[in-house]
Scaffold this motif. Structure first.
Motif, mmCIF file in Angstrom:
data_model
loop_
_atom_site.group_PDB
_atom_site.id
_atom_site.type_symbol
_atom_site.label_atom_id
_atom_site.label_comp_id
_atom_site.label_asym_id
_atom_site.label_seq_id
_atom_site.Cartn_x
_atom_site.Cartn_y
_atom_site.Cartn_z
ATOM 1 N N ASN A 29 0.824 -1.204 0.000
ATOM 2 C CA ASN A 29 0.000 0.000 0.000
ATOM 3 C C ASN A 29 0.863 1.261 0.000
ATOM 4 O O ASN A 29 0.505 2.256 -0.625
ATOM 5 C CB ASN A 29 -0.926 0.016 1.219
ATOM 6 C CG ASN A 29 -2.117 -0.901 1.024
ATOM 7 O OD1 ASN A 29 -2.556 -1.140 -0.103
ATOM 8 N ND2 ASN A 29 -2.632 -1.430 2.118
ATOM 9 N N GLY A 88 0.936 4.235 -2.737
ATOM 10 C CA GLY A 88 0.507 5.563 -2.296
ATOM 11 C C GLY A 88 -0.880 5.529 -1.680
ATOM 12 O O GLY A 88 -1.617 6.504 -1.720
ATOM 13 N N LEU A 115 0.346 2.657 -12.182
ATOM 14 C CA LEU A 115 0.509 1.457 -11.378
ATOM 15 C C LEU A 115 -0.732 0.597 -11.515
ATOM 16 O O LEU A 115 -1.837 1.102 -11.657
ATOM 17 C CB LEU A 115 0.674 1.838 -9.906
ATOM 18 C CG LEU A 115 2.033 2.366 -9.468
ATOM 19 C CD1 LEU A 115 1.967 2.742 -7.996
ATOM 20 C CD2 LEU A 115 3.103 1.314 -9.680
ATOM 21 N N TYR A 160 -2.866 -2.546 -9.514
ATOM 22 C CA TYR A 160 -2.962 -3.133 -8.186
ATOM 23 C C TYR A 160 -4.040 -4.195 -8.257
ATOM 24 O O TYR A 160 -5.167 -3.917 -8.640
ATOM 25 C CB TYR A 160 -3.346 -2.041 -7.183
ATOM 26 C CG TYR A 160 -3.095 -2.383 -5.728
ATOM 27 C CD1 TYR A 160 -2.156 -1.674 -4.984
ATOM 28 C CD2 TYR A 160 -3.806 -3.385 -5.095
ATOM 29 C CE1 TYR A 160 -1.927 -1.962 -3.645
ATOM 30 C CE2 TYR A 160 -3.581 -3.688 -3.756
ATOM 31 C CZ TYR A 160 -2.638 -2.968 -3.041
ATOM 32 O OH TYR A 160 -2.414 -3.244 -1.708
ATOM 33 N N GLY A 175 -10.130 1.386 -16.466
ATOM 34 C CA GLY A 175 -8.787 1.954 -16.444
ATOM 35 C C GLY A 175 -8.437 2.656 -17.750
ATOM 36 O O GLY A 175 -7.798 3.710 -17.749
ATOM 37 N N TYR A 196 -4.763 -1.127 -18.994
ATOM 38 C CA TYR A 196 -4.238 0.233 -19.190
ATOM 39 C C TYR A 196 -2.715 0.274 -19.139
ATOM 40 O O TYR A 196 -2.119 1.324 -18.984
ATOM 41 C CB TYR A 196 -4.892 1.223 -18.224
ATOM 42 C CG TYR A 196 -4.724 0.921 -16.750
ATOM 43 C CD1 TYR A 196 -5.615 0.076 -16.105
ATOM 44 C CD2 TYR A 196 -3.706 1.511 -16.008
ATOM 45 C CE1 TYR A 196 -5.485 -0.203 -14.748
ATOM 46 C CE2 TYR A 196 -3.567 1.245 -14.655
ATOM 47 C CZ TYR A 196 -4.456 0.391 -14.031
ATOM 48 O OH TYR A 196 -4.327 0.131 -12.694
#
Lengths: 256, 260
Positions: free
Chosen positions: A47, A51, A76, A78, A98, A149
């Motif tokens: 995390n 950020g 990024l 996740y 995305g 993306y």
């Protein structure tokens, strides 16, 4: 993308110290597994890289750099353990999100979605809503939604933890296939030793809380890897025994 | 029970109720247990609907009541959504005004009828306002709670994808708020209708509620029951429409499996 974690310590405002002086360098195109006992702060570290830490809840020491700099505008990905697909969007529409955010042209979007749907064998399910498909299928969509993306690095937090053994292996195989083709940097959190060895190029063993880097192992298993076959190989067994010796003591400690 | 369709079973049940009611009020050649002066016979009430319709008043009254309820409903939904979003996003404002809103919400909103009639007169405006207020609070609280109960994991997921405030609103907050609003749609429709009819009871010059109070005052039991049946029919139709809209717009939701 290169991820540099330098002397990171994280303490929650309520007093619990979860990570202590963690330093780790993830090279571009590397696949690193963060392995550690429950509560050692591996998800918190992920995390922090993403950020997503709330400064009102915890304080962080040290520095996290993406490609040597700050996070601004870096892409990024996740992948969460829990399903975070938007329930009001079909699978295809979820894959779009995305790309919509990153303003990928519509025609391009549609084509890439078709490819990704095919990549994880979900043809025919494009227009189903998440609640209409199985957990394994939802997790596949989460994975390709992130790929859609084209992030420069993908952070994965026990993404296959909630799946049954068969689906877990199928998805590991798919992830390996994708990584071998694209070589996107991956930082993968797990508490499953076999999973870490199966997937990663390097395995970082964290100690019990407060998590520190205990040791880093290279996993010199040949590519392409097949999760269904490799468990039988002597090299795999040898690595498993070696790393387990380190991990065992950390697992034995009862998580507070 | 499996062999008959749901619609035929429902119609059979309504038919049986009407027959029982008819029998109790002295129909079907049976002795009356309930005095038809006090409780109208359904056959008489239905005949009264025909007469009421022939006089031209029915269309006029239904139009007035529906107009009040519809305008009240739409304004109530609009106002509720706007205020709900506003307060949902502006926490300090929400905290400031919350006690007053709770006070208004715990007031039986129908009790506003006399006040509104003093303020807006006997015409349709006072009924629109009463309808509006009853709907407003339901929608407002649902919108507000909807914002509060947005899944933080979905917010997180969108943020890592690079979503800004607007993306969050568009992809996560508004869709989940709309789910809450649509879930309140059916209740709002019947509230809007009650608002209009009660407003008419208290003071008006036309509408179904007005006609009903007048008929009851004249001990015209048949007409009173005729209007009651009409109101039930209108409510059933409106709620069914709301249900269809809701099912259509919330088709992404897992359907609750009811005991069958």
């Amino acid at each position: 993308m290169r991820i540099s974690i330098e002397g990171v310590g994280i303490q929650f405002r309520k007093g619990v110290k979860v990570l202590d002086d963690v330093s780790l360098e993830v090279a571009t195109g590397d696949f690193v597994a963060l392995l550690g006992p429950s509560g050692c702060g591996k998800s918190t570290l992920l995390n922090a890289v993403a950020g997503l830490l709330d400064p009102a809840e915890c304080a962080m020491l040290g520095r996290i750099a993406l490609d040597g700099g700050a996070r601004n505008g870096t892409r990024l990905g996740y992948v969460f353990q829990r399903d975070t697909l938007l329930p009001w969007r079909t699978l295809a529409e979820n894959i779009h999100v995305g790309m919509e955010i990153h303003a990928v042209p519509v025609a391009h979007r549609e084509q890439r979605t078709r490819e990704l749907i095919a990549l994880v064998g979900l043809d025919g399910f494009e227009h189903y809503y998440p609640h209409q498909v199985s957990g394994g299928m939802r997790q596949r969509v989460q994975l390709v939604r992130t790929l859609a993306y084209e992030p420069e690095a993908i952070l994965m937090d026990e993404p296959f933890g909630a799946l049954d053994a068969q689906n877990r292996m199928l998805l590991q195989a798919e992830l390996l296939r994708i990584w071998e083709r694209r070589r996107t940097t991956i930082l993968f959190v797990t508490h499953d030793l076999a999973e870490a060895i199966t997937l990663a190029q390097r395995v970082v063993v964290l100690s019990k809380r407060p998590g520190r880097v205990k040791r880093i192992y290279d996993i010199p298993l040949p590519s392409p890897r097949d999760p269904f076959e490799m468990r039988a190989s002597p090299a795999f067994a040898e690595l498993e025994t070696r790393i387990w010796k380190d991990l065992r003591d950390e697992f034995r400690a009862v998580p507070a | 029970m499996r062999t008959l369709s749901l619609v035929s079973r429902r119609l059979a049940f309504v038919g049986a109720l009407l027959l029982l009611w008819e029998a109790l009020t002295g129909g079907l050649g049976l002795p009356a247990i309930l005095d038809p002066i006090i409780v109208a016979r359904p056959s008489a009430a239905l005949q009264e609907i025909a007469r009421y319709s022939a006089s031209g008043l029915l269309v006029k009254d239904v139009t007035v009541t529906l107009q009040e309820a519809t305008i009240g409903l739409l304004l109530g939904i609009g106002g509720g959504v706007v205020f709900g979003l506003l307060l949902g996003y502006l926490r300090p404002l929400a905290e400031t005004v919350e006690p007053v809103l709770v006070a208004f919400n715990s007031l039986p909103r129908i009790a506003l009828a006399p006040v509104l009639i003093i303020a807006f007169g006997l015409g349709i405006a006072s009924k629109i306002f009463l309808s509006l207020f009853t709907v407003f609070f339901v929608i407002f609280f649902n919108t507000y709670l909807g914002i509060r109960s947005v899944d933080p994991e979905l917010v997180k997921a969108l943020r890592v994808m690079g979503g800004d405030r607007w993306d969050l609103a568009r992809y996560v907050v508004l869709p989940s708020v709309f789910a809450w609003i649509f879930a309140a749609l059916r209740t709002s429709v019947s509230f809007a209708l009650s608002g209009a009819v009660v407003g008419e009871f208290v003071g008006s010059t036309s509408g179904l509620g007005y006609r009903m109070v007048i008929s009851a005052g004249l001990l015209d039991t048949n007409r009173t029951y005729a209007i009651l049946l009409l109101l039930m029919a209108i409510a059933v139709v409106l709620v069914e429409i709301a249900k269809r809209v809701e099912d259509r717009l919330l088709r992404w939701r897992p359907t609750a499996i009811l005991a069958s």
